[in-house]
Scaffold this active site. Sequence first.
Site, PDB file in Angstrom:
ATOM      1  N   HIS A   1     -52.082   6.535  49.596  1.00 18.33           N
ATOM      2  CA  HIS A   1     -51.594   5.311  50.228  1.00 18.33           C
ATOM      3  C   HIS A   1     -50.543   5.601  51.310  1.00 18.33           C
ATOM      4  O   HIS A   1     -50.557   4.977  52.366  1.00 18.33           O
ATOM      5  CB  HIS A   1     -51.056   4.338  49.174  1.00 18.33           C
ATOM      6  CG  HIS A   1     -52.113   3.907  48.196  1.00 18.33           C
ATOM      7  ND1 HIS A   1     -51.835   3.368  46.984  1.00 18.33           N
ATOM      8  CD2 HIS A   1     -53.472   3.979  48.271  1.00 18.33           C
ATOM      9  CE1 HIS A   1     -52.967   3.112  46.338  1.00 18.33           C
ATOM     10  NE2 HIS A   1     -53.975   3.490  47.103  1.00 18.33           N
TER      11      HIS A   1
ATOM     12  N   HIS B   1     -58.719  -2.715  50.367  1.00 21.38           N
ATOM     13  CA  HIS B   1     -58.076  -1.560  49.737  1.00 21.38           C
ATOM     14  C   HIS B   1     -58.932  -0.301  49.889  1.00 21.38           C
ATOM     15  O   HIS B   1     -58.419   0.805  50.057  1.00 21.38           O
ATOM     16  CB  HIS B   1     -57.736  -1.806  48.267  1.00 21.38           C
ATOM     17  CG  HIS B   1     -56.940  -0.670  47.709  1.00 21.38           C
ATOM     18  ND1 HIS B   1     -55.586  -0.543  47.916  1.00 21.38           N
ATOM     19  CD2 HIS B   1     -57.317   0.454  47.054  1.00 21.38           C
ATOM     20  CE1 HIS B   1     -55.165   0.585  47.392  1.00 21.38           C
ATOM     21  NE2 HIS B   1     -56.193   1.219  46.856  1.00 21.38           N
TER      22      HIS B   1
ATOM     23  N   ASP C   1     -57.896   3.402  51.187  1.00 30.30           N
ATOM     24  CA  ASP C   1     -58.184   4.689  50.532  1.00 30.30           C
ATOM     25  C   ASP C   1     -58.942   5.625  51.476  1.00 30.30           C
ATOM     26  O   ASP C   1     -58.680   6.825  51.508  1.00 30.30           O
ATOM     27  CB  ASP C   1     -58.997   4.469  49.251  1.00 30.30           C
ATOM     28  CG  ASP C   1     -58.127   3.973  48.102  1.00 30.30           C
ATOM     29  OD1 ASP C   1     -56.892   4.131  48.176  1.00 30.30           O
ATOM     30  OD2 ASP C   1     -58.694   3.430  47.137  1.00 30.30           O
TER      31      ASP C   1
ATOM     32  N   HIS D   1     -62.791   8.456  46.431  1.00 30.49           N
ATOM     33  CA  HIS D   1     -62.064   9.674  46.807  1.00 30.49           C
ATOM     34  C   HIS D   1     -62.944  10.926  46.709  1.00 30.49           C
ATOM     35  O   HIS D   1     -62.953  11.767  47.603  1.00 30.49           O
ATOM     36  CB  HIS D   1     -60.841   9.872  45.915  1.00 30.49           C
ATOM     37  CG  HIS D   1     -59.828   8.777  46.046  1.00 30.49           C
ATOM     38  ND1 HIS D   1     -59.305   8.385  47.251  1.00 30.49           N
ATOM     39  CD2 HIS D   1     -59.255   7.987  45.111  1.00 30.49           C
ATOM     40  CE1 HIS D   1     -58.445   7.396  47.053  1.00 30.49           C
ATOM     41  NE2 HIS D   1     -58.401   7.138  45.765  1.00 30.49           N
TER      42      HIS D   1
HETATM   43 ZN   LIG Z   1     -55.995   3.274  46.491  1.00 30.80          ZN
END
Ligand SMILES: [Zn+2]
Length: 293
Positions: free
Chosen positions: A79, A236, A240, A263
């Site tokens: 973040h 969001h 990311d 991720h």
């Molecule tokens: Zn996140």
Amino acid sequence: MYLNQRTIADTVRCSGIGVHSGKKVNLTIRPAPKNHGIKFIRTDLPDCPCISAHFSMVVDTSMATVIGSDGFIVSTIEHLMASFTGLSIDNALVELDNYEMPIMDGSAGPFTSLIKGVGIKDLNAPRYFFVITAPIELEKDGKSVGIYPYPSYKITCTIEYEHALISRQSYSIDLSDGTFEDEVSRARTFGFLKEYEYFKHYDLAKGVSLENVVVVGEHDIVNEDGLRYKDEFVRHKILDCLGDFSLLGMPIFGHVVANKSGHAFNHEFIKEFFTQKDSWEACTVNDINDLPS
Ligand SMILES: [Zn+2]
């Protein structure tokens, strides 16, 4: 797009807890000179070891993005890294006195406000970019990430969940249009009530609370104040992705398109990116009109 390197204009500090560790951590972000990049320092360890925010340093992507080397780690960097990318900051020194970054409110909003509060400084040195000249794509198990030539830095994310409150959401941001702070940086992490209860029961995400995660119940949002945006979830995801792709180590002139990625898959894509060296150039950019269309 800023064509010169930038850093934070002054030192800022904040404190919080790690979402996974539950441990208190103090964070200091300091200005850094040109060509320094983003580096993290663990001030709680002997000799204060330092590590670059670079994909080659990633040691775990299962729950958060974790970098590490020589027996120490810095966890959950995505973040703050998204804030740096969103604000076009190339150089900064980040000090922390524990192994996990503070989760703050689950978004990049607090970091972004802190940085904007002291301002950003032009370093009078050109930025090196990855200029995308041909598509690079990776697809696996219904997930895909692609990057395409584009005369700015744009990210488009699509998510799909079998849950009526989320279902299918798509969102794009172009970093040159200045909407990052208001439209993306404040979007919070989310999770489902069943996971939340599981984490709480087994004491897994020790720092998680309704203060730092949007909890999606069966029929409604558990957090009293609800959502910050109707499509906060996909916003969001954009955050990311910005954090994950910042680990390329240089800003991008290109359009990243991510479908149902996370991720781990973003990190896999970055490795693929470096095998396709004919599809990009690493260079300074003097004039946006010179870019491939
Ligand atoms: Zn996140």
